[in-house]
Write an enzyme that holds these catalytic residues in place. Structure first.
Site, mmCIF file in Angstrom:
data_model
loop_
_atom_site.group_PDB
_atom_site.id
_atom_site.type_symbol
_atom_site.label_atom_id
_atom_site.label_comp_id
_atom_site.label_asym_id
_atom_site.label_seq_id
_atom_site.Cartn_x
_atom_site.Cartn_y
_atom_site.Cartn_z
ATOM 1 N N GLU A 14 -5.706 -10.646 -2.097
ATOM 2 C CA GLU A 14 -6.463 -10.589 -0.825
ATOM 3 C C GLU A 14 -7.966 -10.545 -1.061
ATOM 4 O OE1 GLU A 14 -5.029 -7.472 1.766
ATOM 5 O OE2 GLU A 14 -2.946 -7.793 1.196
ATOM 6 N N GLU A 60 0.803 -1.224 0.000
ATOM 7 C CA GLU A 60 0.000 0.000 0.000
ATOM 8 C C GLU A 60 0.842 1.284 0.000
ATOM 9 O OE1 GLU A 60 -2.689 -0.633 3.299
ATOM 10 O OE2 GLU A 60 -3.696 -2.264 2.268
ATOM 11 N N HIS A 115 -10.257 -6.187 -2.125
ATOM 12 C CA HIS A 115 -11.236 -6.207 -1.028
ATOM 13 C C HIS A 115 -12.464 -5.467 -1.563
ATOM 14 C CE1 HIS A 115 -8.557 -7.885 1.921
ATOM 15 N NE2 HIS A 115 -7.638 -6.993 1.612
ATOM 16 N N ASP A 156 -11.770 -10.626 -1.061
ATOM 17 C CA ASP A 156 -12.996 -10.963 -0.318
ATOM 18 C C ASP A 156 -14.098 -10.028 -0.800
ATOM 19 O OD1 ASP A 156 -12.242 -8.644 1.162
ATOM 20 O OD2 ASP A 156 -11.684 -9.786 2.947
#
Ligand code: XIL
Length: 403
Positions: A257, A150, A227, A259
């Protein structure tokens, strides 16, 4: 007779449960040459039901928290690899590939580091020492590393994190060079969120990665976190086009990642939409030879979502009872089917997709009529919501203006 019937019913019941939890995504993924992964904590390995799901469905693991600074170097110069070791050893035993996450980030740093005030040379020494120790320890065991996590803020500017403050923006390329020195065979990634399809942040990320490549920094790929809020499904065409441009830089793109969080008690429609998002992304992944597709957890029972996004949950492919959801079945169908072709995306009419309206952020009326004069005066925006240009996923409360 009654007993025999009982046994038959028992066996049938057992098979149902077994068939349910035993989708065997792993086998299907291997037949397509893709890694299906998940984030995991060492304590999850004590949960035998979870271990069953893991070994049947995944061939790739990311320690969710146990390679972050706060766990690995809790005090200056003191390393604790106990959590990460458990996960790496488990992965080796089960012939799974491992992703290291992460070596430089603005979050989950131990207090001694977060409050560190020192000169540039000392800061470089500290970062280098960490990277050499951590990557060195898992040389040949951890295949992919999220070297920097990030690096951009919500608006696509270089984030003013501790490393940027202490070392300057050079910290990014230095981190990659040191990781490469510690394990020349590991694949090194820049991992980010909010860059998965087009937008200001995605463009800034592309520019940053391109400049690193041009400088000869040993970067092998990018991680797109994914995400996702289930209300706002990504357009597969845009995701595909974005992946394409990063691949054209000679880089790998990994889904790191994934979801898909849903609000409240999800409706059937929301659950179906979630399944579509998971499976559409698997389709894009197969079409573009994305080698790694990682979900941020196995079951909803251990998902980070409810504690970070209030009112949300139900984000993973397996529910809190460990049962596969529609998303898991949809993904398994894609894996079992024919490999989707790039033309599915490249021949599509992107113009009409671009013209679709975007979902709005939350809005509310200001108490007074604000004067738009470039100054934010006291009380002027009371009652409104304030958002930065991009949405910050680790600070996702709808923020009421306090000025
Ligand atoms: C999250 C973990 O899942 C939580 O357990 C932890 O408390 C906070 O971090 N982006 C990342 C991950 O790169 O490391 C974050 O993981 C989720 C957002």
């Amino acid at each position: 007779m009654k007993n025999i019937l009982g046994i038959i019913l028992f066996v049938l019941g057992f098979n149902c449960v077994f068939a349910n939890t035993n989708l065997n995504l792993r086998k299907l993924a291997e037949s397509k040459g893709i890694y299906v992964g998940t984030a995991i904590m060492p304590s999850h390995l004590e949960d035998s039901k979870l271990v069953d799901l893991l070994t049947n469905n995944f061939n790739y693991l990311t320690p969710e928290n146990h390679l972050k600074w706060e766990n690995v170097q809790p005090a200056k110069g003191v390393f604790d690899f106990s959590g990460a070791d458990k996960i790496v050893n488990f992965a080796i035993k089960h012939k799974m590939r491992v992703r290291g996450h992460t070596l430089a980030w603005h979050y989950q740093n131990p207090p001694w580091l977060a409050s560190l005030k020192t000169d540039k040379e000392e800061a470089k020494k500290i970062l280098k020492n960490h990277i050499m120790n951590v990557v060195g320890r898992y040389k040949g065991k951890i295949a992919d590393w999220d070297v920097v996590n990030e690096p951009l803020d919500e608006n696509g500017r270089l984030r003013v994190n501790l490393w940027n403050v202490l070392i300057g923006e050079e910290y990014i390329e230095l981190a990659f060079r040191w990781a490469n020195e510690a394990d020349p065979n590991a694949k090194l990634f820049l991992n980010e969120y909010g860059v998965e399809w087009f937008g200001a942040k995605a463009d800034a990320f592309y520019k940053l990665v391109k400049s690193l490549k041009e400088k000869g920094v040993p970067i092998h790929g990018v991680g797109f976190q994914f995400h996702i809020d289930g209300q706002y499904a990504p357009e597969p065409v845009f995701v595909a086009m974005n992946i394409k441009r990063f691949k054209e830089l000679g880089l790998e793109v990994h889904i790191t990642e994934l979801d898909v969080r849903l609000r409240g008690t999800p409706s059937e429609r929301a659950i179906e939409q979630q399944a579509r998002i998971y499976s559409e992304l698997m389709k894009v992944a197969l079409a573009y030879d994305i080698p790694v597709y990682v979900t941020w957890g196995v079951t909803d029972k251990y998902s980070w979502i409810p504690s970070f996004f209030s009112g949300y949950g139900y984000a993973l492919m397996f529910d809190d009872q460990y049962k596969p959801k529609k998303a898991a079945f949809a993904v398994s169908e894609v894996l079992a089917g024919e490999r989707p072709k790039k033309s599915l995306y490249e021949d599509s009419d992107t113009e009409s997709v671009i013209k679709r309206p975007l979902p709005p952020f939350r809005a509310s009326k200001a108490k007074k009529v604000p004067i738009i004069d470039g100054e934010i005066n006291k009380g002027e925006w009371d009652g409104t919501y304030a958002y930065s240009l991009m949405y910050n996923q680790l600070d996702t409360q709808d923020r009421k203006s306090t000025r």
